[in-house]
Design an enzyme around this catalytic site. Sequence first.
Site, mmCIF file in Angstrom:
data_model
loop_
_atom_site.group_PDB
_atom_site.id
_atom_site.type_symbol
_atom_site.label_atom_id
_atom_site.label_comp_id
_atom_site.label_asym_id
_atom_site.label_seq_id
_atom_site.Cartn_x
_atom_site.Cartn_y
_atom_site.Cartn_z
ATOM 1 N N PHE A 83 0.380 -1.075 0.327
ATOM 2 C CA PHE A 83 0.332 0.032 0.299
ATOM 3 C C PHE A 83 0.999 1.269 -0.103
ATOM 4 O O PHE A 83 2.349 1.549 -0.256
ATOM 5 C CB PHE A 83 -0.978 0.126 1.021
ATOM 6 C CG PHE A 83 -2.396 0.824 1.290
ATOM 7 C CD1 PHE A 83 -2.855 1.054 -0.450
ATOM 8 C CD2 PHE A 83 -2.246 2.242 2.129
ATOM 9 C CE1 PHE A 83 -3.518 1.937 -0.586
ATOM 10 C CE2 PHE A 83 -3.305 3.302 1.715
ATOM 11 C CZ PHE A 83 -4.175 3.028 0.645
ATOM 12 N N ASP A 84 0.357 2.486 -0.420
ATOM 13 C CA ASP A 84 0.933 3.451 -0.293
ATOM 14 C C ASP A 84 2.462 3.921 0.447
ATOM 15 O O ASP A 84 3.124 4.260 0.237
ATOM 16 C CB ASP A 84 0.175 4.908 -0.955
ATOM 17 C CG ASP A 84 -0.832 4.937 -0.354
ATOM 18 O OD1 ASP A 84 -0.957 3.961 1.433
ATOM 19 O OD2 ASP A 84 -1.627 5.976 0.359
ATOM 20 N N ASP B 74 1.593 -7.588 6.327
ATOM 21 C CA ASP B 74 0.976 -6.470 6.402
ATOM 22 C C ASP B 74 -0.339 -6.909 7.205
ATOM 23 O O ASP B 74 -1.441 -6.629 5.676
ATOM 24 C CB ASP B 74 0.924 -5.307 5.151
ATOM 25 C CG ASP B 74 -0.087 -4.097 5.562
ATOM 26 O OD1 ASP B 74 -0.361 -3.715 6.369
ATOM 27 O OD2 ASP B 74 0.597 -2.714 4.608
ATOM 28 N N ALA C 193 -3.642 -4.804 7.925
ATOM 29 C CA ALA C 193 -4.073 -3.521 8.587
ATOM 30 C C ALA C 193 -5.840 -4.439 8.805
ATOM 31 O O ALA C 193 -6.255 -4.245 9.648
ATOM 32 C CB ALA C 193 -3.953 -2.943 7.386
HETATM 33 N N1 F0G Z 1 -1.040 -0.686 5.231
HETATM 34 C C1 F0G Z 1 -2.077 -0.960 4.307
HETATM 35 C C2 F0G Z 1 -2.333 -2.074 3.745
HETATM 36 C C3 F0G Z 1 -3.101 0.157 4.657
HETATM 37 O O1 F0G Z 1 -4.054 0.175 4.084
HETATM 38 C C4 F0G Z 1 -2.365 1.904 5.492
HETATM 39 C C5 F0G Z 1 -3.288 2.177 5.413
HETATM 40 C C6 F0G Z 1 -1.056 1.502 6.322
HETATM 41 C C7 F0G Z 1 -0.436 0.073 6.247
HETATM 42 C C8 F0G Z 1 -1.093 2.106 6.935
HETATM 43 O O2 F0G Z 1 -1.075 2.648 8.327
HETATM 44 O O3 F0G Z 1 -1.958 4.439 8.156
HETATM 45 O O4 F0G Z 1 -2.353 3.687 9.967
HETATM 46 O O5 F0G Z 1 -0.080 4.828 8.684
HETATM 47 N N2 F0G Z 1 -3.912 2.869 4.882
HETATM 48 C C9 F0G Z 1 -4.991 3.697 4.997
HETATM 49 C C10 F0G Z 1 -6.591 3.738 3.775
HETATM 50 C C11 F0G Z 1 -4.578 5.299 4.766
HETATM 51 O O6 F0G Z 1 -6.529 4.665 3.933
HETATM 52 O O7 F0G Z 1 -6.176 2.625 3.097
HETATM 53 P P1 F0G Z 1 -1.001 3.356 9.288
#
Ligand code: F0G
Length: 459
Positions: free
Chosen positions: A125-126, A216, A218
């Site tokens: 992810f970004d 990862d 999340a």
């Molecule tokens: N990994 C994934 C798969 C994510 O979707 C995100 C964040 C992160 C890591 C980073 O986590 O925001 O707590 O620092 N995704 C959010 C989104 C911002 O809108 O999908 P973070």
Amino acid sequence: MTPTYPPEPFRIKVTEPIRLIPREAREAALKEAGYNLFLMKAEDIFIDLLTDSGTGAMSQEQWAALMRGDESYAGARSFHRLKSAVDDIFGFKHFVPTHQGRAAENILAACLVKPGQYVPSNMHFDTTDANIRARGGRPVNLVIDEAHDPGNRHPFKGNMDIAKLRAFIEKVGVKNIPLGMVTVTNNAGGGQPVSMENLKAIAKVYREYGIPFFIDAARYAENCYFIKQREPGYENKSVKEIAREMFALADGMCMSAKKDAIVNIGGLLCVNDETLFQNVKNELILREGFPTYGGLAGRDLDAMAVGLYEGLDEDYLAYRLGQTAYLASRLTEAGIPTIQPAGGHGVYVNAGAVFPHIPNYEFPAQALAVELYREGGIRGVEIGSVMFAYLDPETNEWHYPKLELLRLAIPRRTYTQSHLDYVADTLAKIKSRAASVRGYKFTYAPELLRHFTARFEPL
Ligand code: F0G
């Protein structure tokens, strides 16, 4: 046929007002924000589907847990309550809390990634992508080809292509790969799950080459519920058992707790290796805080400890995945192309197909994001060329992502069926005038993570 909307397994005790401001005010707000929805005032948004990150509604148990927060600098009771949940659910030897997911990624990249090295994943992810690049590393996406075909209904479209992974390791050499990853669910590819079979195969390859394997995590709970629903042999296992099996395959994980732990802030970094844990703690102390609070208040640790279990509740997960499936099928009925099947945390509209006349360098998904706000005060997020196009430092050529998507992320336990119906109806209106919508160009764009602060002008 549209699946029925699942009744929420909760009722509402506290409300937060939202309002739709008039059309002219929306137009002015867009202009003022440089047509970047990240730069708008939240009070000007009616339905906010920008992200499911930190935007969920906490439960009465989580709010009660906040009151038990122990704000001791070191060794707080809150930390030990969180530790007991993290040990129980994930089963790694060591962990630290972090203020959010990207802080965990930064620490991991700081400890492991050297300039010129590669980090493979299904798709980063970004923030993960950027944290690897910020250390001079190169993130590599090796998801299966089906992931790039929006209509393909593969049940595990987040899977990594094992043959590509092997070929990649052979090509660049093990010494140039400090760690390997996988993202569950695959957010950048539509919130699509990874199967247990694939996770086992990934772990096997990484282990064979001696590459540390990090997940990862999340949206791990949503991923585990998809495994329970779709993968033979898992239908009678609990989501928690599936999670334990998944994490037992890995050497560590980083997690944004703002998703499946249903908190407004927080993250986790877990590792098995002793030396790495020492280095993680040193880096954490430098940037985040002491290892028993990691940049969070004690009360945040307590809310996370409770939320981790609520995120695994199977009635909740059935409702949650039922909600996204409902929105996706309402859009399908309206003839709006989305990534199929629906993802766990959101619906991804194939903006490239809604606006086939807008080329990727004029940002079709950004154009759809702007129209959705203009038409109905709804905020989604572009996951396309604004977020992911990059200039290759070696060839000096622009690389564009394969899909131009508008993600409608559904915050947890926050919106109801009528909100989602309104979103579907608004998109249907935009579709009827799609041919008249134009693209955008940058008036400002930073080098990394440019979607957060870029400004645009309509063409
Ligand atoms: N990994 C994934 C798969 C994510 O979707 C995100 C964040 C992160 C890591 C980073 O986590 O925001 O707590 O620092 N995704 C959010 C989104 C911002 O809108 O999908 P973070």
